[in-house]
Design a protein around this motif. Structure first.
Motif, mmCIF file in Angstrom:
data_model
loop_
_atom_site.group_PDB
_atom_site.id
_atom_site.type_symbol
_atom_site.label_atom_id
_atom_site.label_comp_id
_atom_site.label_asym_id
_atom_site.label_seq_id
_atom_site.Cartn_x
_atom_site.Cartn_y
_atom_site.Cartn_z
ATOM 1 N N ALA A 189 0.832 -1.207 0.000
ATOM 2 C CA ALA A 189 0.000 0.000 0.000
ATOM 3 C C ALA A 189 0.863 1.253 0.000
ATOM 4 C CB ALA A 189 -0.932 -0.012 1.205
ATOM 5 N N LEU A 190 1.982 1.203 0.705
ATOM 6 C CA LEU A 190 2.903 2.343 0.718
ATOM 7 C C LEU A 190 3.498 2.568 -0.669
ATOM 8 C CD1 LEU A 190 4.693 1.606 4.118
ATOM 9 C CD2 LEU A 190 3.407 3.688 3.589
ATOM 10 N N GLN A 191 3.768 1.472 -1.394
ATOM 11 C CA GLN A 191 4.339 1.569 -2.739
ATOM 12 C C GLN A 191 3.311 2.000 -3.780
ATOM 13 O OE1 GLN A 191 7.481 1.251 -3.692
ATOM 14 N NE2 GLN A 191 8.355 0.537 -1.757
ATOM 15 N N GLU A 192 2.049 1.720 -3.524
ATOM 16 C CA GLU A 192 1.000 1.980 -4.522
ATOM 17 C C GLU A 192 0.653 3.461 -4.662
ATOM 18 O OE1 GLU A 192 -0.818 -2.274 -3.182
ATOM 19 O OE2 GLU A 192 -2.060 -0.488 -2.919
ATOM 20 N N GLY A 193 1.012 4.258 -3.705
ATOM 21 C CA GLY A 193 0.755 5.697 -3.774
ATOM 22 C C GLY A 193 -0.720 6.013 -3.912
ATOM 23 N N GLN A 194 -1.035 6.893 -4.841
ATOM 24 C CA GLN A 194 -2.416 7.321 -5.048
ATOM 25 C C GLN A 194 -3.310 6.207 -5.571
ATOM 26 O OE1 GLN A 194 -3.739 10.159 -4.237
ATOM 27 N NE2 GLN A 194 -1.952 11.440 -3.802
ATOM 28 N N GLN A 195 -2.707 5.136 -6.065
ATOM 29 C CA GLN A 195 -3.497 4.017 -6.589
ATOM 30 C C GLN A 195 -4.035 3.116 -5.477
ATOM 31 O OE1 GLN A 195 -0.219 3.167 -9.729
ATOM 32 N NE2 GLN A 195 -2.048 2.181 -10.558
ATOM 33 N N ALA A 196 -3.531 3.303 -4.259
ATOM 34 C CA ALA A 196 -3.967 2.479 -3.121
ATOM 35 C C ALA A 196 -5.355 2.897 -2.666
ATOM 36 C CB ALA A 196 -2.978 2.626 -1.977
ATOM 37 N N LYS A 197 -6.260 1.925 -2.574
ATOM 38 C CA LYS A 197 -7.638 2.201 -2.154
ATOM 39 C C LYS A 197 -8.011 1.476 -0.862
ATOM 40 C CE LYS A 197 -8.100 4.707 -5.780
ATOM 41 N NZ LYS A 197 -8.073 6.185 -5.619
ATOM 42 N N GLY A 198 -7.290 0.397 -0.551
ATOM 43 C CA GLY A 198 -7.599 -0.355 0.660
ATOM 44 C C GLY A 198 -6.478 -1.308 1.012
ATOM 45 N N CYS A 199 -6.321 -1.586 2.294
ATOM 46 C CA CYS A 199 -5.251 -2.477 2.746
ATOM 47 C C CYS A 199 -5.734 -3.293 3.932
ATOM 48 C CB CYS A 199 -4.026 -1.652 3.148
ATOM 49 S SG CYS A 199 -2.705 -2.610 3.940
ATOM 50 N N VAL A 200 -5.630 -4.623 3.811
ATOM 51 C CA VAL A 200 -5.977 -5.530 4.900
ATOM 52 C C VAL A 200 -4.713 -6.279 5.303
ATOM 53 C CG1 VAL A 200 -7.387 -7.478 5.660
ATOM 54 C CG2 VAL A 200 -8.304 -5.843 3.980
ATOM 55 N N MET A 201 -4.397 -6.251 6.580
ATOM 56 C CA MET A 201 -3.243 -7.007 7.055
ATOM 57 C C MET A 201 -3.650 -7.920 8.200
ATOM 58 S SD MET A 201 -1.050 -3.901 8.852
ATOM 59 C CE MET A 201 0.238 -5.017 9.351
ATOM 60 N N TYR A 202 -3.474 -9.218 7.978
ATOM 61 C CA TYR A 202 -3.746 -10.215 9.011
ATOM 62 C C TYR A 202 -2.461 -10.477 9.794
ATOM 63 C CZ TYR A 202 -8.267 -12.082 7.203
ATOM 64 O OH TYR A 202 -9.573 -12.281 6.817
ATOM 65 N N TYR A 203 -2.474 -10.212 11.076
ATOM 66 C CA TYR A 203 -1.378 -10.477 12.012
ATOM 67 C C TYR A 203 0.006 -10.372 11.380
ATOM 68 C CZ TYR A 203 -3.258 -15.043 10.400
ATOM 69 O OH TYR A 203 -3.803 -16.065 9.669
ATOM 70 N N GLY A 204 0.189 -9.266 10.633
ATOM 71 C CA GLY A 204 1.486 -8.984 10.035
ATOM 72 C C GLY A 204 2.223 -7.931 10.847
ATOM 73 N N ARG A 205 3.514 -7.895 10.723
ATOM 74 C CA ARG A 205 4.318 -6.929 11.459
ATOM 75 C C ARG A 205 4.045 -5.523 10.932
ATOM 76 N NH1 ARG A 205 10.664 -7.661 12.837
ATOM 77 N NH2 ARG A 205 10.925 -5.785 14.080
ATOM 78 N N PRO A 206 3.558 -4.623 11.772
ATOM 79 C CA PRO A 206 3.207 -3.288 11.294
ATOM 80 C C PRO A 206 4.439 -2.418 11.039
ATOM 81 C CG PRO A 206 2.054 -3.831 13.352
ATOM 82 C CD PRO A 206 3.167 -4.817 13.180
ATOM 83 N N GLU A 207 4.311 -1.540 10.083
ATOM 84 C CA GLU A 207 5.307 -0.483 9.898
ATOM 85 C C GLU A 207 5.119 0.514 11.037
ATOM 86 O OE1 GLU A 207 8.172 1.515 9.165
ATOM 87 O OE2 GLU A 207 7.856 0.261 7.372
ATOM 88 N N GLN A 208 6.200 0.835 11.740
ATOM 89 C CA GLN A 208 6.092 1.739 12.888
ATOM 90 C C GLN A 208 6.751 3.097 12.636
ATOM 91 O OE1 GLN A 208 4.032 0.826 14.978
ATOM 92 N NE2 GLN A 208 4.325 -1.193 15.882
#
Length: 291
Positions: A189-208
């Motif tokens: 989602a960070l790489q997608e820029g303006q093209q990002a519309k939604g992001c689902v993360m299941y028990y993944g390590r979050p960007e802090q």
């Protein structure tokens, strides 16, 4: 005799003093390996994968064979190589895309089945499950640890960028992933820029990193387990706080479940929690992709 006794006692105390910190370090090792992700993501991931405590969070997957629609494809990556993906192409022309990111096992049949489920329920959305290991798939946790620890940050980034480019500049993206893939879903989602519309993360390590989170162009749905000793509730809370600092929205759903609870090939699969989490994810993605 006194000298010998005192010397022996001194040696014993020194031995105990030496051993105690080692035991304490082992007890806290998993916390250290799941500390907030910094700029050296590749090193942090390697630490996690090589940590026996982290490996023990993952039971070896049950045997499963996928039989269904979809095709394996290749696409170019910015590093001059090519990458693989499992594509379920929309029956009607569509610029809506769901990028699916694997667990640390690799692009296995379980991920293909999950991709098909989203494909069938979202309708006119292209679903691309991205192969982050260049064709390698693990069947036991030791092998998965080697694959994940050997994954180069540069190569992972290049594969994600290649998948985004494959969909094209007019594509609108949703992303979803589990465990290792949960982290990758957010990075995508960070790489997608303006093209990002939604992001689902299941028990993944979050960007802090708050500065990185400020660049997000979408909100995030985070699905976690309160019993998870790897991606702990404390790290999730920190992620929520950092998203707030970045001025971004995150919705967290915390289930009374353990790490990997949504994988039906996992012996600790929690059907009730997984079913509810899928419904939540599907509703979120339908809204974001207007599917």
């Amino acid at each position: 005799m006194k000298i010998i006794f005192i010397s022996g006692l001194s040696f014993l105390l020194s031995l105990l003093t030496y051993l105690y910190p080692v035991q304490k370090s082992q007890q806290t090792e998993i916390v250290l390996c799941h500390a907030p992700a910094g700029p050296n993501v590749s090193h942090d991931m390697a630490q996690m994968a090589a940590d026996p405590a982290f490996q023990k969070l993952h039971e070896n997957p049950l045997l499963f064979t996928y039989v269904g629609a979809g095709d394996m494809i290749k696409f170019s990556t910015p590093d001059g190589q090519s990458a693989n993906g499992f594509l379920l192409k929309s029956k009607n022309p569509s610029n809506k895309w769901l990028l699916v990111y694997q667990e640390w096992w690799g692009l296995n049949d379980n991920i293909k089945q999950q991709s098909e489920a989203f494909y069938n329920d979202l309708k006119d959305v292209n679903v691309l499950a991205v192969d982050m290991y260049d064709g390698k798939v693990a069947t036991d946790r030791a092998e998965a640890g080697k694959l994940m620890s050997g994954a180069s940050k540069d190569r992972l980034t290049s594969i994600v960028k290649g998948a985004i480019a494959y969909a094209g500049p007019k594509a609108e993206f949703g992303s979803v992933g589990w465990c290792f893939g949960g982290m990758l879903s957010l990075q995508s989602a960070l790489q997608e820029g303006q093209q990002a519309k939604g992001c689902v993360m299941y028990y993944g390590r979050p960007e802090q990193d708050v500065e990185k989170l400020k660049t997000l162009q979408t909100d995030v749905l985070g699905i976690f387990g309160s019993k998870d000793k790897g991606i702990t509730p404390e790290s999730v809370k920190q992620f929520e706080e950092n998203m707030q600092k970045a001025g971004k929205k995150v919705t967290v759903k915390m289930y009374d479940a353990d790490h990997g609870f949504a994988n039906p090939s996992n012996p600790i699969y929690d059907k009730e929690a997984a079913t509810d989490a899928y419904k939540l994810s599907l509703a979120y993605l339908k809204e974001k992709l207007k599917a």
